[in-house]
Design a protein around this motif. Structure first.
Motif, short mmCIF file in Angstrom:
data_model
loop_
_atom_site.label_atom_id
_atom_site.label_comp_id
_atom_site.label_asym_id
_atom_site.label_seq_id
_atom_site.Cartn_x
_atom_site.Cartn_y
_atom_site.Cartn_z
N ASP A 1 -27.30 27.98 98.44
CA ASP A 1 -27.65 27.57 99.62
C ASP A 1 -28.71 28.31 100.39
OD1 ASP A 1 -27.41 26.67 102.45
OD2 ASP A 1 -25.56 27.81 102.89
N ASP A 2 -29.86 27.34 100.67
CA ASP A 2 -31.23 27.77 101.13
C ASP A 2 -31.06 28.64 102.43
OD1 ASP A 2 -32.10 26.85 98.89
OD2 ASP A 2 -32.87 24.90 99.66
N ASN A 3 -30.01 28.40 103.32
CA ASN A 3 -29.94 28.82 104.62
C ASN A 3 -29.14 30.23 104.76
OD1 ASN A 3 -31.27 26.60 105.49
ND2 ASN A 3 -29.52 25.55 105.76
#
Length: 607
Positions: A69-71
């Motif tokens: 997950d990039d966030n």
């Protein structure tokens, strides 16, 4: 350290493959190092049964690669979700002073950047030409590999000294000319000044000067004993350093009722429900998420009964099936008069008319408006691309994904559309009886025997025959033609050949389809070309182009028996396609089986 698409972990950067990041080269580790709990399961029983036929009954599931997950905070534990990798090769080169040493020798340092992973790199802190600054260190560009799937660091000390040596002095890598040809690349040992050009590592001289293969599998942290293959140098980033061995299956309606198909699709979401009440809550949540468009059609009570039947059935181990047996149910659905069960959300087909000018050659055409394909990675090869998935005499040539017996395999699913073409069986058998076709058959069979004999395989096994070769060649010609008409690039169009000469249940058909992880695979352009007014024109254009190749007469006169190849009148200019599109790696092709060529005038299936 970086990012790749999940599908690339099956086709390009799977276990044992090298990933060339902006400043690093890393090796994808084997499945023993993956966190299986982060890999969600894909339900496709037919493909799982085929995988068990190849790898053994211990394979329990097909799983998607873990997706990060990039966030998230890059310093948190959640940021480490993904596929584990390791720096490889171990040897690095300073870009300024040319120092050549292992990354863990103490001469280099890792400069990580968690907020910008693409900037992570190795540096040489004490570079004599760095003017007080740290110089970048890049991976050495040469490796050793063998056709048994082994990969190793290049033996730099051995190479410089021409054999075994206890010397571990400092090495330098430098260039002596303006070009980067191997004769201008040198390795020198500081102190004695002994140097050697990289040109001596290749060809016949390389076989005499390089050591025997050590049987190393760096992705498994393991060595295999007694590898008899000759290790050969490969360039970092070379395409022959890793070839995937995969199996695929189309998701087709096989259950006795639509609710069973729904349970099969939603199994990962509903399998943990312990009673009907809990299942009702799960179904309501899935409805709010709109993940299954037909969920309203199924009563919770019917779904619960289907779940109980599946749980009871899973206690009995599924019978392993061959790839041929896996294709048979797909064939039955594709040739069904109504195009199969159009109520299923992942498969919808519609029968249409055959182009009038080919009514005597083609038996039926179907527009597959919706399909799902599941692919599984079984292993990989190096140096030589795999012609067979597994062979009774050559299983050891396919490198494993784990140290022991594989408990699960990576897989992915893609959605798309396609066109299915079934050939007239009577016309096909009459064509196979021609003397000219039998002569082409004998010619291609000689190449088949030579190709397999040179790889120490049974020379006469696994020959697909003229039926397959003709279907395969037409498939390639249509792929090239479709790419010009529908807007998809040729590499995104795939083939699936159905060929069997069994008297009681023959198969002769071609499915051309797009399959992409996003909406690109379902734009409708390919289905539109399957309509009779378009398909007839496209087949006519494809056949007209194949009469003459720009490489003729060499292409049409090619004899596979002389060079032990697996194609006759076919080449990159006329019949080859991207290897991601072809299920046989551009083998068993001969356009003389379709139309007259310079060398053969009377073996074409079409007038």
């Amino acid at each position: 350290m970086g990012s790749v698409r999940p599908s690339q972990l099956l086709w390009t950067y799977g276990p044992g493959a090298l990933v060339d990041l902006p400043n690093l080269s890393v090796l994808t580790m084997g499945l023993d190092h993956w966190q299986a709990g982060l890999c969600t399961e894909i339900a496709e029983p037919r493909l799982l049964a085929a995988v068990r036929h190849e790898l053994g009954p211990q394979v329990q599931s097909l799983r998607r690669p873990p997706v990060g997950d990039d966030n998230v905070d890059p310093l948190s534990p959640e940021a480490l979700r993904g596929v584990p990798v390791r720096p490889f090769p171990r040897w690095l080169r300073c870009v300024k002073c040319g120092l050549l040493a292992e990354y863990d020798s103490g001469l280099f340092e890792l400069a990580p950047d968690r907020y910008r992973p693409e900037r992570t790199r190795f540096v040489h802190p004490n570079c004599e030409k760095g003017k007080g600054k740290k110089s970048d260190a890049v991976p050495a560009r040469f490796l050793l590999a063998c056709s048994n799937g082994h990969l190793d660091d290049f033996p730099w000390h051995w190479f410089v000294h021409g054999g075994p040596t206890a010397c571990r002095g400092t090495l330098r890598f430098f260039e002596s000319g303006a070009s980067l040809q191997t004769e201008n690349l040198w390795v020198r040992r500081d102190g004695c000044g002994q140097a050697r050009s990289m040109v001596h590592a290749f060809g016949g001289e390389g076989k005499e000067t390089l050591p025997a293969c050590r049987g190393r599998h760096p992705h498994l942290d393991a060595f295999e004993k007694d590898c008899a293959e000759q290790a050969r140098p490969v360039i970092l980033g070379a395409t022959n350093a890793w070839f995937p061995v995969t199996l695929s299956a189309l998701a087709i309606p096989t259950g006795d009722a639509p609710v069973e198909q729904f349970v099969q699709e939603a199994w990962e979401d509903i399998k943990d429900a312990e009673d009907l009440g809990e299942l009702r809550g799960v179904l309501k949540q899935l409805k709010r998420q709109a993940r299954y468009p037909d969920i309203d059609r199924y009563a919770p009570e019917d779904v619960w009964e289907a779940v109980r039947r599946r749980v009871a059935g899973e206690s009995q181990e599924a019978r392993p099936v061959t790839e041929e047996e896996m294709k048979r149910p797909e064939w039955e659905v594709l040739i069904a008069p109504d195009g199969g069960d159009n109520d299923w959300p992942h498969f919808m087909a519609e029968a249409c008319d055959v182009p009038s000018e080919y009514a005597g050659k083609l038996g039926a055409v179907s527009l597959v408006k919706r399909l799902r394909e599941v692919n599984a990675l079984l292993g990989f090869t190096r140096v030589d691309s795999p012609e067979e998935v597994f062979d009774e005499n050559g299983k050891e040539r396919v490198a494993r994904l784990t140290k022991g017996r594989t408990p699960w395999v990576p897989a992915n699913e893609v959605h798309g559309e396609g066109v299915f073409i079934r050939f007239d069986e009577e016309a096909l058998r009459a064509w196979l009886d021609r003397a000219a076709v039998r002569r082409r058959d004998a010619r291609l069979f000689e190449g088949h025997k030579g190709w397999r004999a040179s790889r120490k395989l049974n020379p006469e096994a696994r020959y697909p025959g003229m039926r397959y070769a003709m279907l395969h060649t037409l498939s390639h010609l249509l792929i090239r033609e479709f790419a010009l008409e529908c807007g998809y690039n040729a590499a995104s169009i795939r083939e699936r050949i159905y060929s069997n000469d069994d008297e009681s249940a023959p198969m002769a058909g071609v499915l051309l389809y797009t399959a992409a992880a996003d909406s690109d695979g379902t734009l409708g352009g390919l289905v539109e070309l399957g309509k009779p007014e378009n398909l007839g024109r496209i087949i006519r254009q494809a056949l007209r182009r194949s009469h003459v190749c720009s490489s003729d007469p060499l292409c049409s006169e090619h004899d596979p028996g002389k060079d032990r190849s697996l194609h006759s009148a076919s080449c990159h200019a006329c019949g080859f396609v991207a290897e991601t599109s072809c299920e046989r790696g551009n083998r068993y092709l001969d356009r003389a089986l379709l139309v007259p060529t310079f060398e053969c005038r009377d073996a074409g299936f079409f007038e």
